[in-house]
Scaffold this motif. Sequence first.
Motif, mmCIF file in Angstrom:
data_model
loop_
_atom_site.group_PDB
_atom_site.id
_atom_site.type_symbol
_atom_site.label_atom_id
_atom_site.label_comp_id
_atom_site.label_asym_id
_atom_site.label_seq_id
_atom_site.Cartn_x
_atom_site.Cartn_y
_atom_site.Cartn_z
ATOM 1 N N SER A 64 18.448 80.078 22.721
ATOM 2 C CA SER A 64 18.943 78.733 23.038
ATOM 3 C C SER A 64 19.371 78.628 24.498
ATOM 4 C CB SER A 64 20.115 78.373 22.123
ATOM 5 O OG SER A 64 21.170 79.307 22.267
ATOM 6 N N TYR B 15 13.722 74.878 20.920
ATOM 7 C CA TYR B 15 14.538 75.043 22.117
ATOM 8 C C TYR B 15 13.890 74.378 23.331
ATOM 9 C CZ TYR B 15 17.249 78.743 19.760
ATOM 10 O OH TYR B 15 18.052 79.463 18.912
ATOM 11 N N THR C 196 20.063 70.620 17.952
ATOM 12 C CA THR C 196 21.438 70.240 18.293
ATOM 13 C C THR C 196 21.952 69.258 17.246
ATOM 14 O OG1 THR C 196 20.738 68.341 19.634
ATOM 15 C CG2 THR C 196 20.929 70.474 20.750
ATOM 16 N N GLN D 160 15.460 68.957 19.784
ATOM 17 C CA GLN D 160 16.111 70.248 19.941
ATOM 18 C C GLN D 160 17.076 70.501 18.780
ATOM 19 O OE1 GLN D 160 17.362 71.279 24.069
ATOM 20 N NE2 GLN D 160 16.813 69.169 24.539
#
Length: 404
Positions: free
Chosen positions: A107, A309, A340, A338
């Motif tokens: 990451s 990523y 997140t 991503q």
Amino acid sequence: MDIQLIRAALAAPLVLAAAPAVAASPYGTWRIAFDHPGGSVPFTLEVKPGKAGPVAWIVNPPERLRVEQVAVTADAITLTFPSYNSHLDLKLSGDNALKGTATVIRSTGTVVLPASGVRGAWRFSPQPVRPAADLTGRWNVTYGDNKVRGLAILKQVGAQVSGTVQLPSGDMRYLSGELAGNQLKLSTFDGSFTNLWTATLTGNTLSGAQWAATSRPQGNPWSASREKAATMEGVAVEKPGGERLAFRLPTPDGQMISLADARYKGKVVVISIGGAWCPNCHDEALFLGPYAARRQKEGLEVIGMQYEYGTDQARAMRQITSFKARYKLPYPMVYAGQPTPEDTKKVLGDVGPVKVYPTTIFIGRDGRVKEVHLGWSGPATGALNAKAKKDFDLTVSRLLKERA
């Protein structure tokens, strides 16, 4: 002939012509070790010539994992893992050893680990000292600063130890190493994922630290106590409130996939949320690909939703293509951003954010979310893996019986 010349010839030392030097070959069995946070991370690499070119296996007993792409020259080995976007480059030196680097993606970006190799298949010690005990069995684990509960499943033969650690976020795949005296060391490498676990055995308790490729110097603390009946739920099950998902996401070949498409109307839809960087996602794909193909005629559809990523969408699309190809997945895979909380919440709404990879969403024939499974127990976990597959199948079978 002069008698003096004959006597001199007989007295002269016999000189044999030196045999031509045989060049060392990159083929064979190697002990590869990474310079890694926490210390050396070793594994076994087998490289052999094959009918269609060189082949190689990464060995973390009992697993022998075939390398995706192998290139061998007179003095070098290149191992490439497109599904992980990683590679291992090794050069043969004059002392019949290997030197090089492993390049993996995390990451935080690209990580390069120095690597070295010598002939042989030993792990941490060529001849470990006598082990202080037999660790075979099940151990309750406390892991990390937050004292997360987990399960260690270990098997010991002589000084050699193999097994895995299951945490709520997933299992550590195949760990292999030794118990030398009261010192435990376990490691693994699967083409991208690296892990080192060390501990001291005191009585019936293990205590030590664990490191990944980007871990802090002190590692993550862990301890374990033996308990014959130790167990845990490898996959957590949530039952949300029947939300409807509305997304429209691209595949690497330019299609746009939406649950509103005719293909999914009145079907049971499983959305597998993962990323090519996630080792447990690879293990889930090994199961999910054949399962999806087998049950499609009954009304099951699967979508792979990948979070990769970095911000380079073109690279992410190549990654998804390689992942799909490696496991011959019969269902579409879409790029969702991503990994997140923000990106997963944007796509999944109230079902997000995703905190565990893989996460699997089960949608009924009526188009509503029925269950969410968090995590996966891979083949290294044995009975937990069997239970994960059984529970997955029971959920799908129940939903297929429901009416739209």
